[in-house]
Design a protein around this motif. Structure first.
Motif, short mmCIF file in Angstrom:
data_model
loop_
_atom_site.label_atom_id
_atom_site.label_comp_id
_atom_site.label_asym_id
_atom_site.label_seq_id
_atom_site.Cartn_x
_atom_site.Cartn_y
_atom_site.Cartn_z
N GLU A 187 0.83 -1.20 0.00
CA GLU A 187 0.00 0.00 0.00
C GLU A 187 0.86 1.26 0.00
N GLN A 188 1.99 1.21 0.68
CA GLN A 188 2.90 2.35 0.66
C GLN A 188 3.46 2.55 -0.75
N LEU A 189 3.78 1.46 -1.43
CA LEU A 189 4.31 1.56 -2.79
C LEU A 189 3.24 2.10 -3.73
N ARG A 190 2.00 1.64 -3.57
CA ARG A 190 0.91 2.16 -4.40
C ARG A 190 0.71 3.66 -4.18
N ALA A 191 0.81 4.08 -2.91
CA ALA A 191 0.63 5.50 -2.60
C ALA A 191 1.74 6.33 -3.23
N LEU A 192 2.98 5.85 -3.16
CA LEU A 192 4.10 6.58 -3.75
C LEU A 192 3.97 6.65 -5.27
N ALA A 193 3.59 5.54 -5.89
CA ALA A 193 3.44 5.52 -7.35
C ALA A 193 2.31 6.45 -7.79
N SER A 194 1.20 6.43 -7.06
CA SER A 194 0.07 7.29 -7.41
C SER A 194 0.42 8.76 -7.24
N ALA A 195 1.18 9.08 -6.19
CA ALA A 195 1.58 10.46 -5.96
C ALA A 195 2.52 10.94 -7.06
N TYR A 196 3.43 10.07 -7.49
CA TYR A 196 4.36 10.45 -8.55
C TYR A 196 3.63 10.65 -9.87
N ARG A 197 2.68 9.77 -10.16
CA ARG A 197 1.87 9.95 -11.38
C ARG A 197 1.16 11.30 -11.35
N ALA A 198 0.53 11.63 -10.23
CA ALA A 198 -0.19 12.90 -10.11
C ALA A 198 0.75 14.08 -10.28
N GLN A 199 1.96 13.95 -9.74
CA GLN A 199 2.95 15.02 -9.87
C GLN A 199 3.31 15.26 -11.34
N LEU A 200 3.53 14.19 -12.08
CA LEU A 200 3.88 14.30 -13.49
C LEU A 200 2.74 14.91 -14.31
N VAL A 201 1.51 14.57 -13.96
CA VAL A 201 0.36 15.12 -14.68
C VAL A 201 0.15 16.58 -14.32
N ARG A 202 0.34 16.90 -13.06
CA ARG A 202 0.14 18.28 -12.58
C ARG A 202 1.19 19.23 -13.16
N HIS A 203 2.39 18.71 -13.40
CA HIS A 203 3.49 19.53 -13.93
C HIS A 203 4.04 18.85 -15.19
N VAL B 121 16.80 -4.85 -5.80
CA VAL B 121 16.03 -3.69 -5.34
C VAL B 121 15.98 -2.60 -6.40
N THR B 122 17.12 -2.25 -6.98
CA THR B 122 17.12 -1.16 -7.96
C THR B 122 16.33 -1.54 -9.22
N GLY B 123 16.39 -2.81 -9.60
CA GLY B 123 15.60 -3.26 -10.75
C GLY B 123 14.11 -3.17 -10.47
N ALA B 124 13.71 -3.52 -9.26
CA ALA B 124 12.31 -3.43 -8.88
C ALA B 124 11.83 -1.98 -8.90
N ILE B 125 12.67 -1.09 -8.37
CA ILE B 125 12.32 0.33 -8.38
C ILE B 125 12.18 0.83 -9.81
N SER B 126 13.09 0.41 -10.68
CA SER B 126 13.01 0.82 -12.08
C SER B 126 11.73 0.32 -12.73
N ALA B 127 11.38 -0.94 -12.47
CA ALA B 127 10.18 -1.51 -13.08
C ALA B 127 8.95 -0.69 -12.72
N VAL B 128 8.82 -0.34 -11.44
CA VAL B 128 7.63 0.39 -10.99
C VAL B 128 7.66 1.85 -11.42
N PHE B 129 8.77 2.54 -11.14
CA PHE B 129 8.74 3.99 -11.30
C PHE B 129 9.09 4.45 -12.71
N TYR C 148 6.60 6.85 -14.60
CA TYR C 148 7.13 8.00 -15.35
C TYR C 148 6.53 8.03 -16.76
N GLY C 149 6.54 6.88 -17.44
CA GLY C 149 5.99 6.83 -18.78
C GLY C 149 4.49 7.09 -18.80
N PHE C 150 3.77 6.46 -17.88
CA PHE C 150 2.32 6.62 -17.83
C PHE C 150 1.96 8.07 -17.53
#
Length: 252
Positions: free
Chosen positions: A104-120, A158-166, A170-172
Motif C-alpha cells: 500500500e505504501q508503494l501504491r501510494a508513492l506511485a500514485s503520488a508520482y503519477r499525479a505530480q507528473l500530470v500536474r506539472h 532492489v534497484t531493478g524493482a524500483i526501475s520496473a515500478v517507477f 514515469y511513462g504513464f
C-alpha cells in the motif's frame, strides 16, 4: 552544442555550494530564492517549458532579468530548483511503520508520482536532463528504496524493482500529462475530446479496422469517463508489477 546539452555533473545547482547561496551582497530587496522558485513553478505550469525564460520570469516578478542573477547563475540552475520544489508536494509514508503494508505504501508513492507528473507536464523532460539530487527528490528516492526493501527482495534486485515500478509510472504520467495538455488546447473536456477522436478514427480506413479489434478490450476495461479509464489501467498495471515483485520474493 548548447550549454544545456554540454552541462557536466559539476554544473548542478546542488553541487559546489551553489544551492546554499541565499543571494550575493547588494542583491535587490524583496526577492529570495524561495519566492523566485515558486514563481518559476507557477509560470512553468501556466505556460510550459518552451516559453520559460529569465526575462519572462522577471516580468512575472516585476523585476529586471539581471536581478534574478543575484540568486542563480543560469536558467538551468533555476529549472533544477523548480524541479526539486515539485517533489516537496509529495506526502511520503513512513517506511519504518510496521503497521502499514509495503504494498500500500508503494501504491501510494506511485500514485503520488503519477499525479505530480500530470500536474506539472514540464517535469518529465527535466527529470531526464538533470541529476535529481535536490533534497526533496532525494527524500522521495530514499523512501522508495526503503519501502521496496521491505518486500524482501535480495539486495541486487532492489534497484531493478524500483526501475520496473517507477519507470512505468514515469511513462504513464508523462503520456497522460501530454494528453491532457493537448486536450486543454482544444477547449474540450477530456470526455468530449475522446468521443470526438473515436468518431473521427472510425472514418479512417485501416485505422478503423485496428480500432474495431480493440473495442472489445476497451469495453471490458469499463469506465464511463476518460479519468476512470486511465485510473483503471494504471491501477491494474501497478497491481501486475507488485504481483511480480511478490513472485520474485517467493522465488528467492
Amino acid at each position: 552544442m548548447t550549454k544545456q546539452a554540454g552541462r557536466s555533473a559539476r554544473d548542478s545547482v546542488w553541487l559546489e555550494g551553489k544551492a546554499r547561496r541565499g543571494g550575493r551582497s547588494g542583491q535587490p530587496s524583496g526577492l529570495d530564492r524561495e519566492r523566485i522558485t515558486a514563481a518559476s513553478v507557477r509560470l512553468l505550469d501556466a505556460e510550459g517549458l518552451a516559453k520559460f525564460s529569465m526575462r519572462r520570469l522577471a516580468a512575472e516578478l516585476n523585476v529586471t532579468a539581471m536581478s534574478l542573477y543575484w540568486y542563480v547563475d543560469t536558467k538551468d540552475d533555476l529549472l533544477e530548483l523548480a524541479l526539486d520544489a515539485t517533489y516537496a508536494e509529495l506526502r511520503l509514508p513512513d517506511p519504518e511503520n510496521a503497521d502499514e503494508d509495503w504494498r500500500e505504501q508503494l501504491r501510494a508513492l506511485a500514485s503520488a508520482y503519477r499525479a505530480q507528473l500530470v500536474r506539472h507536464p514540464w517535469l518529465s523532460p527535466l527529470a531526464g536532463r538533470f541529476l535529481n539530487i535536490g533534497p526533496n527528490s532525494l527524500a522521495f528516492s530514499r523512501v522508495i528504496q526503503r519501502v521496496v526493501r521491505r518486500a524482501g527482495l535480495p539486495a541486487h534486485g532492489v534497484t531493478g524493482a524500483i526501475s520496473a515500478v517507477f519507470q512505468f509510472v514515469y511513462g504513464f504520467g508523462t503520456i497522460e500529462g501530454h494528453f491532457l495538455t493537448r486536450i486543454a488546447d482544444t477547449g474540450l473536456s477530456p470526455d468530449e475530446y475522446f468521443e470526438q477522436a473515436m468518431s473521427l478514427v472510425d472514418e479512417v480506413p485501416g485505422t478503423a479496422d485496428v480500432m474495431r479489434e480493440s473495442k472489445d478490450l476497451m469495453a471490458a476495461r469499463g469506465g464511463d469517463t476518460v479519468a476512470e479509464m486511465l485510473d483503471r489501467d494504471f491501477t491494474f498495471a501497478l497491481d501486475l508489477l507488485i504481483a511480480g515483485l511478490e513472485a520474485m520474493v517467493t522465488r528467492g
